[in-house]
Design a protein around this motif. Structure first.
Motif, short mmCIF file in Angstrom:
data_model
loop_
_atom_site.label_atom_id
_atom_site.label_comp_id
_atom_site.label_asym_id
_atom_site.label_seq_id
_atom_site.Cartn_x
_atom_site.Cartn_y
_atom_site.Cartn_z
N PHE A 88 55.99 37.96 33.43
CA PHE A 88 55.09 36.84 33.18
C PHE A 88 55.55 36.04 31.96
O PHE A 88 55.98 36.62 30.97
N LEU A 98 47.19 31.72 25.32
CA LEU A 98 48.33 31.53 26.20
C LEU A 98 47.83 31.22 27.61
O LEU A 98 46.84 31.79 28.06
N PHE A 100 49.08 31.75 31.23
CA PHE A 100 50.10 32.53 31.90
C PHE A 100 50.46 31.93 33.25
O PHE A 100 49.61 31.39 33.97
N LYS A 102 51.92 32.84 37.16
CA LYS A 102 51.51 33.89 38.08
C LYS A 102 52.52 35.01 38.16
O LYS A 102 52.28 36.01 38.83
N TYR B 35 40.99 39.29 29.95
CA TYR B 35 41.67 38.64 31.05
C TYR B 35 41.23 39.27 32.37
O TYR B 35 40.83 40.44 32.41
N ARG B 41 45.03 34.53 41.84
CA ARG B 41 44.90 33.65 40.67
C ARG B 41 45.74 34.11 39.48
O ARG B 41 45.79 33.41 38.46
N GLY B 42 46.37 35.27 39.60
CA GLY B 42 47.20 35.75 38.50
C GLY B 42 46.35 36.23 37.33
O GLY B 42 45.26 36.74 37.51
N LEU B 43 46.88 36.02 36.13
CA LEU B 43 46.24 36.49 34.90
C LEU B 43 45.46 35.34 34.27
O LEU B 43 46.04 34.37 33.80
N LEU B 45 42.61 33.95 31.50
CA LEU B 45 41.86 34.22 30.28
C LEU B 45 40.38 33.93 30.51
O LEU B 45 40.02 32.84 30.94
#
Lengths: 110, 113
Positions: A88, A98, A100, A102, B35, B41-43, B45
């Motif tokens: 990542f 941050l 990020f 995917k 997180y 959607r991934g990571l 926050l």
């Protein structure tokens, strides 16, 4: 808002081949961080880049921050099975947080 | 240091139930992040605390989500009522200062059925 795109989403390589993942931001970044997440694990910090055009190396890993501070890359030379995981990038735009990408999931075929 | 400690590691709950996730940051770190990670959607926050004060909660999906940090060594993320679409891995991370290395906990894998 700020968006961070990573390509490719997946990469399968033969052990010993090189691997590169790219990170592109919609806005100029103040810094970029790279993390590695092993399958079933949590993200682990690899490195932070802050200067335009900066290049840093960690053994077989080379990290680069673009001149315009809107993109970055991670290159792994001669991949090993221990490199398996998701990489990542996280871009900071002068604030605390941050954004990020995917991630790029790397599979290494022995 | 034991690193960032999250509990529970796994949680399975029924839709409509309240879920509370817990986090103990690394001692001395003044920044704490929650997180959520999903395949789609991934990571993402959810919320950021600095010196125990919520600075940005714009990532919190909706009013069903709330987070607190009553002191420097403890934070909670609560979902009430939970829904199946909340199923994800929730990570807590802490850092010594802004824009520095973040240390992630092991995560809580939440499944809402």
């Amino acid at each position: 808002g700020q968006q961070v795109m990573q390509i490719p989403q997946y990469q399968h390589v033969q052990e010993g081949e090189d691997f590169t993942t790219y990170c592109n931001s919609s806005t100029t970044l103040s810094n970029i961080q790279w993390y590695k997440q092993r399958p079933g694990g949590h993200p682990v910090f690899l490195i932070q880049l802050v200067k335009s055009g900066e290049v840093k190396k960690q053994k077989r890993l080379t990290f680069q921050f673009g001149e315009a501070k809107k993109n970055s890359s991670l290159h792994i030379t001669a991949t090993q099975t221990t490199d398996v995981g998701t990489y990542f990038c996280g871009g900071g735009a002068g604030s605390y947080q941050l954004t990020f990408g995917k991630g790029t999931k790397l599979s290494v075929i022995p | 240091d034991a690193g960032v400690i999250q509990s529970p590691r796994h949680e399975v709950t029924e839709m409509g139930q309240e879920v509370t996730l817990r986090c103990k940051p690394i001692s001395g770190h003044n920044s704490l992040f929650w997180y959520r990670q999903t395949m789609m959607r991934g990571l993402e926050l959810l919320i950021y605390f600095n010196n125990n004060v919520p600075i940005d909660d714009s990532g919190m999906p909706e009013d069903r989500f709330s987070a607190k940090m009553p002191n420097a060594s403890f934070s909670t993320l609560k979902i009430q009522p939970s829904e199946p679409r909340d199923s994800a891995v929730y990570f807590c991370a802490s850092s010594l200062a802004r824009a520095t290395e973040a240390f992630f906990g092991q995560g809580t894998r939440l499944t809402v059925v």
